[in-house]
Design a protein around this motif. Structure first.
Motif, PDB file in Angstrom:
ATOM      1  N   PRO A 151       0.792  -1.236   0.000  1.00 34.26           N
ATOM      2  CA  PRO A 151       0.000   0.000   0.000  1.00 34.26           C
ATOM      3  C   PRO A 151       0.818   1.277   0.000  1.00 34.26           C
ATOM      4  CG  PRO A 151      -0.741  -1.546   1.679  1.00 34.26           C
ATOM      5  CD  PRO A 151       0.568  -2.031   1.192  1.00 34.26           C
ATOM      6  N   GLY A 152       2.111   1.206   0.263  1.00 29.79           N
ATOM      7  CA  GLY A 152       2.879   2.435   0.327  1.00 29.79           C
ATOM      8  C   GLY A 152       2.913   2.994   1.732  1.00 29.79           C
ATOM      9  N   VAL A 153       3.989   3.677   2.047  1.00 32.97           N
ATOM     10  CA  VAL A 153       4.207   4.129   3.422  1.00 32.97           C
ATOM     11  C   VAL A 153       3.151   5.127   3.911  1.00 32.97           C
ATOM     12  CG1 VAL A 153       5.813   5.372   4.902  1.00 32.97           C
ATOM     13  CG2 VAL A 153       6.655   3.594   3.371  1.00 32.97           C
ATOM     14  N   PRO A 154       2.810   6.166   3.148  1.00 34.17           N
ATOM     15  CA  PRO A 154       1.804   7.116   3.666  1.00 34.17           C
ATOM     16  C   PRO A 154       0.468   6.447   3.948  1.00 34.17           C
ATOM     17  CG  PRO A 154       2.926   8.028   1.751  1.00 34.17           C
ATOM     18  CD  PRO A 154       3.339   6.599   1.853  1.00 34.17           C
ATOM     19  N   GLU A 155       0.062   5.551   3.063  1.00 33.20           N
ATOM     20  CA  GLU A 155      -1.217   4.877   3.279  1.00 33.20           C
ATOM     21  C   GLU A 155      -1.173   3.945   4.488  1.00 33.20           C
ATOM     22  OE1 GLU A 155       0.330   5.091   0.376  1.00 33.20           O
ATOM     23  OE2 GLU A 155      -1.002   6.545  -0.599  1.00 33.20           O
ATOM     24  N   ARG A 156      -0.043   3.287   4.654  1.00 29.98           N
ATOM     25  CA  ARG A 156       0.069   2.401   5.815  1.00 29.98           C
ATOM     26  C   ARG A 156       0.039   3.201   7.112  1.00 29.98           C
ATOM     27  NH1 ARG A 156       5.135  -0.173   3.767  1.00 29.98           N
ATOM     28  NH2 ARG A 156       5.827  -0.136   5.941  1.00 29.98           N
ATOM     29  N   LEU A 157       0.680   4.355   7.095  1.00 30.92           N
ATOM     30  CA  LEU A 157       0.648   5.212   8.282  1.00 30.92           C
ATOM     31  C   LEU A 157      -0.780   5.655   8.592  1.00 30.92           C
ATOM     32  CD1 LEU A 157       3.847   7.343   7.641  1.00 30.92           C
ATOM     33  CD2 LEU A 157       3.357   6.070   9.728  1.00 30.92           C
ATOM     34  N   LEU A 158      -1.492   6.026   7.539  1.00 34.53           N
ATOM     35  CA  LEU A 158      -2.860   6.491   7.739  1.00 34.53           C
ATOM     36  C   LEU A 158      -3.751   5.367   8.266  1.00 34.53           C
ATOM     37  CD1 LEU A 158      -4.301   9.199   7.296  1.00 34.53           C
ATOM     38  CD2 LEU A 158      -5.134   8.306   5.121  1.00 34.53           C
ATOM     39  N   ALA A 159      -3.549   4.177   7.728  1.00 32.70           N
ATOM     40  CA  ALA A 159      -4.358   3.039   8.174  1.00 32.70           C
ATOM     41  C   ALA A 159      -4.052   2.688   9.618  1.00 32.70           C
ATOM     42  CB  ALA A 159      -4.096   1.833   7.264  1.00 32.70           C
ATOM     43  N   ALA A 167       3.277   0.374  14.384  1.00 34.07           N
ATOM     44  CA  ALA A 167       2.210  -0.398  13.761  1.00 34.07           C
ATOM     45  C   ALA A 167       2.329  -0.371  12.240  1.00 34.07           C
ATOM     46  CB  ALA A 167       0.853   0.127  14.203  1.00 34.07           C
ATOM     47  N   ALA A 168       2.859   0.718  11.721  1.00 31.27           N
ATOM     48  CA  ALA A 168       3.000   0.837  10.265  1.00 31.27           C
ATOM     49  C   ALA A 168       4.312   0.232   9.783  1.00 31.27           C
ATOM     50  CB  ALA A 168       2.914   2.307   9.849  1.00 31.27           C
ATOM     51  N   GLY A 169       5.171  -0.177  10.697  1.00 34.18           N
ATOM     52  CA  GLY A 169       6.419  -0.811  10.310  1.00 34.18           C
ATOM     53  C   GLY A 169       7.484   0.159   9.832  1.00 34.18           C
ATOM     54  N   VAL A 170       7.370   1.423  10.230  1.00 35.32           N
ATOM     55  CA  VAL A 170       8.382   2.413   9.839  1.00 35.32           C
ATOM     56  C   VAL A 170       8.860   3.168  11.089  1.00 35.32           C
ATOM     57  CG1 VAL A 170       7.558   2.710   7.483  1.00 35.32           C
ATOM     58  CG2 VAL A 170       6.570   4.082   9.308  1.00 35.32           C
ATOM     59  N   THR A 171       9.504   4.266  10.910  1.00 38.65           N
ATOM     60  CA  THR A 171       9.996   5.053  12.043  1.00 38.65           C
ATOM     61  C   THR A 171       9.436   6.477  11.961  1.00 38.65           C
ATOM     62  OG1 THR A 171      11.947   5.779  10.857  1.00 38.65           O
ATOM     63  CG2 THR A 171      12.143   3.738  12.136  1.00 38.65           C
ATOM     64  N   LYS A 172       9.728   7.227  12.999  1.00 39.02           N
ATOM     65  CA  LYS A 172       9.205   8.592  13.050  1.00 39.02           C
ATOM     66  C   LYS A 172       9.711   9.457  11.898  1.00 39.02           C
ATOM     67  CE  LYS A 172       9.684   9.772  17.588  1.00 39.02           C
ATOM     68  NZ  LYS A 172       9.366  10.661  18.719  1.00 39.02           N
ATOM     69  N   GLY A 173      10.943   9.172  11.473  1.00 45.44           N
ATOM     70  CA  GLY A 173      11.476   9.925  10.351  1.00 45.44           C
ATOM     71  C   GLY A 173      10.591   9.820   9.121  1.00 45.44           C
ATOM     72  N   ALA A 174      10.063   8.617   8.869  1.00 41.53           N
ATOM     73  CA  ALA A 174       9.180   8.432   7.715  1.00 41.53           C
ATOM     74  C   ALA A 174       7.883   9.210   7.891  1.00 41.53           C
ATOM     75  CB  ALA A 174       8.878   6.949   7.530  1.00 41.53           C
ATOM     76  N   MET A 175       7.324   9.130   9.101  1.00 40.89           N
ATOM     77  CA  MET A 175       6.049   9.801   9.322  1.00 40.89           C
ATOM     78  C   MET A 175       6.169  11.308   9.145  1.00 40.89           C
ATOM     79  SD  MET A 175       3.947  10.797  12.525  1.00 40.89           S
ATOM     80  CE  MET A 175       3.004  12.209  12.007  1.00 40.89           C
ATOM     81  N   TYR A 176       7.214  11.890   9.748  1.00 38.06           N
ATOM     82  CA  TYR A 176       7.366  13.341   9.649  1.00 38.06           C
ATOM     83  C   TYR A 176       7.888  13.765   8.283  1.00 38.06           C
ATOM     84  CZ  TYR A 176       6.055  14.197  14.448  1.00 38.06           C
ATOM     85  OH  TYR A 176       5.336  14.310  15.602  1.00 38.06           O
ATOM     86  N   HIS A 177       8.193  12.793   7.468  1.00 35.89           N
ATOM     87  CA  HIS A 177       8.528  13.125   6.082  1.00 35.89           C
ATOM     88  C   HIS A 177       7.258  13.369   5.262  1.00 35.89           C
ATOM     89  CE1 HIS A 177      10.889  13.175   2.406  1.00 35.89           C
ATOM     90  NE2 HIS A 177      10.027  12.325   1.863  1.00 35.89           N
ATOM     91  N   TYR A 178       6.203  12.653   5.602  1.00 39.55           N
ATOM     92  CA  TYR A 178       4.957  12.771   4.840  1.00 39.55           C
ATOM     93  C   TYR A 178       3.912  13.642   5.525  1.00 39.55           C
ATOM     94  CZ  TYR A 178       6.680   9.024   1.851  1.00 39.55           C
ATOM     95  OH  TYR A 178       7.413   8.287   0.969  1.00 39.55           O
ATOM     96  N   TYR A 179       3.962  13.695   6.834  1.00 38.97           N
ATOM     97  CA  TYR A 179       2.971  14.488   7.574  1.00 38.97           C
ATOM     98  C   TYR A 179       3.698  15.502   8.448  1.00 38.97           C
ATOM     99  CZ  TYR A 179      -0.115  10.735   6.096  1.00 38.97           C
ATOM    100  OH  TYR A 179      -0.813   9.828   5.334  1.00 38.97           O
ATOM    101  N   ALA A 180       3.168  16.698   8.465  1.00 39.54           N
ATOM    102  CA  ALA A 180       3.848  17.786   9.170  1.00 39.54           C
ATOM    103  C   ALA A 180       3.789  17.598  10.677  1.00 39.54           C
ATOM    104  CB  ALA A 180       3.227  19.131   8.780  1.00 39.54           C
ATOM    105  N   SER A 181       2.766  16.945  11.173  1.00 40.95           N
ATOM    106  CA  SER A 181       2.604  16.808  12.614  1.00 40.95           C
ATOM    107  C   SER A 181       1.611  15.688  12.891  1.00 40.95           C
ATOM    108  CB  SER A 181       2.093  18.113  13.232  1.00 40.95           C
ATOM    109  OG  SER A 181       0.817  18.418  12.714  1.00 40.95           O
ATOM    110  N   LYS A 182       1.451  15.369  14.148  1.00 43.05           N
ATOM    111  CA  LYS A 182       0.459  14.380  14.543  1.00 43.05           C
ATOM    112  C   LYS A 182      -0.944  14.887  14.208  1.00 43.05           C
ATOM    113  CE  LYS A 182      -1.029  11.697  18.570  1.00 43.05           C
ATOM    114  NZ  LYS A 182      -1.139  11.710  20.051  1.00 43.05           N
ATOM    115  N   ASP A 183      -1.148  16.184  14.401  1.00 45.11           N
ATOM    116  CA  ASP A 183      -2.428  16.799  14.066  1.00 45.11           C
ATOM    117  C   ASP A 183      -2.713  16.670  12.570  1.00 45.11           C
ATOM    118  OD1 ASP A 183      -4.582  18.938  15.058  1.00 45.11           O
ATOM    119  OD2 ASP A 183      -3.838  19.565  13.104  1.00 45.11           O
ATOM    120  N   ASP A 184      -1.668  16.787  11.769  1.00 44.26           N
ATOM    121  CA  ASP A 184      -1.817  16.654  10.319  1.00 44.26           C
ATOM    122  C   ASP A 184      -2.297  15.260   9.946  1.00 44.26           C
ATOM    123  OD1 ASP A 184      -1.576  18.231   7.996  1.00 44.26           O
ATOM    124  OD2 ASP A 184       0.134  17.023   7.362  1.00 44.26           O
TER     125      ASP A 184
END
Lengths: 204, 204
Positions: A16-24, A46-63
């Motif tokens: 599904p790709g990293v952003p989609e997995r994070l969202l799911a 849970a998404a199998g990645v690290t914080k670096g990946a998440m903050y690469h695609y989303y600006a914040s937790k609120d985002d």
DNA sequence: GCCACCCGACCGACCGCGCGGTATGCCTAT
DNA sequence: ATAGGCATACCGCGCGGTCGGTCGGGTGGC
């Protein structure tokens, strides 16, 4: 080019790709434990990645939370547009739209739970954007009820606004008690709910 | 002599007392900003005391939240018992109970908002206790609807459970949109809501 | 009537921890 | 060579909760 392709180690699977997995993962965890009680670390684990990946695609937790809202709002807006543009007797259209709302809610239970529990955590401007979109949905539905009142197929001694609000409240609450896999299917519940709404609006 | 007397042991009820002030401040702030986004420091500041006082009366922040739940549950249980023990036609009793539920909700909007937003933050056993109490309320209400179905004054082709759940959902949602002081009073809203419920349950 | 004592109510400084967020650099594909 | 995709290590802060201490009034002995 890059729409269907995904990054790591060959395109053999439909990953599904990293952003989609994070969202799911975020959707599931936010619905299960609540937004504030879910740490960013838990989401990325849970998404199998690290914080670096998440903050690469989303600006914040609120985002990340807002992305969930946008997905549901987009889905609802698209469905509403279909029913508003449909033809046929107004009572049938209201019934179909009411049942479909239940059906869609059951199919996206996690989103529904998050929606009405975590609204206050969004920033003020995003909260306003969400309310605006929801208001459009509400007013369209209310307009259909008013059309039925003018046509004489719905009682007019109860404001359409009150009837619509009551129904939306009942639908929003579904996420708090409905469990998929039970004896009551989504369409069956939608039929019951829509039936009660229509019966309540029936003239004397 | 006892007019100037205050404090928990005295019979005078002039000053609300520290525990009550803490509970009132917590209720307002939890409803306004949410439980997780409200710090203990903010609660005690609003109550005019310090953290030492709060942890003297409440074991934890969770304990403070649970006190709010207990207060609302006690109130609801007491009111429902009155309506269940009342006499008269079952349809009238259902209507009165349904309208009263709305009325009570409007009179305790903050509690209602907290109730359905912060349930997941309670500890597992307390959450179970709350659910158990709520279940009793639900089943009593459902029982009244079933009584009407057996008497033939309510339609029987929709499960009483679904009708009760739908109505409760609508009532629970009131805290999300209702603003006191508007053009719609609590009793007026209750009358509309109860009217729609009764009309929806009317046989063909 | 007075003092010694005590206990609950409450204060306020403090603590450890886990959180959201960031800086930096490696790795791979182009 | 370059640029994006992502990992790792780290930071500062604000939180819930703790703990020793203070104050005032009730109480019993004499």
């Amino acid at each position: 080019m890059n729409t269907g392709d995904d990054g790591p180690a060959g395109a053999g699977e439909r990953s599904p790709g990293v952003p989609e997995r994070l969202l799911a993962a975020a959707t599931r965890l936010f619905a299960e434990r609540g937004y504030e009680r879910t740490s960013v670390q838990e989401v990325v684990d849970a998404a199998g990645v690290t914080k670096g990946a998440m903050y690469h695609y989303y600006a914040s937790k609120d985002d990340l939370l807002y992305a969930i809202y946008q997905r549901l709002l987009t889905l609802q807006a698209r469905r509403l547009a279909d029913f508003a543009a449909a033809e046929g007797p107004i009572a049938d259209r209201v019934r179909a739209a009411a049942a479909d709302l239940v059906h869609t809610t059951v199919d996206n239970l996690d989103d529904a739970v998050i929606f009405f529990r975590s609204m206050h955590t969004l920033s003020a401007d995003r909260q306003a954007a969400v309310r605006k979109e929801r208001r459009r949905y509400h007013e369209c539905f209310r307009g259909m009820i008013e059309e039925g009142q003018r046509a004489g197929v719905f009682r007019a001694d109860v404001p359409a606004d009150v009837a619509a609000t009551q129904y939306f409240g009942a639908v929003h609450h579904i996420g708090r008690w409905y469990h998929p896999g039970g004896e009551l299917s989504g369409p069956a519940l939608g039929a019951y709910f829509a039936d009660l709404l229509l019966a309540g609006l029936r003239p004397d």
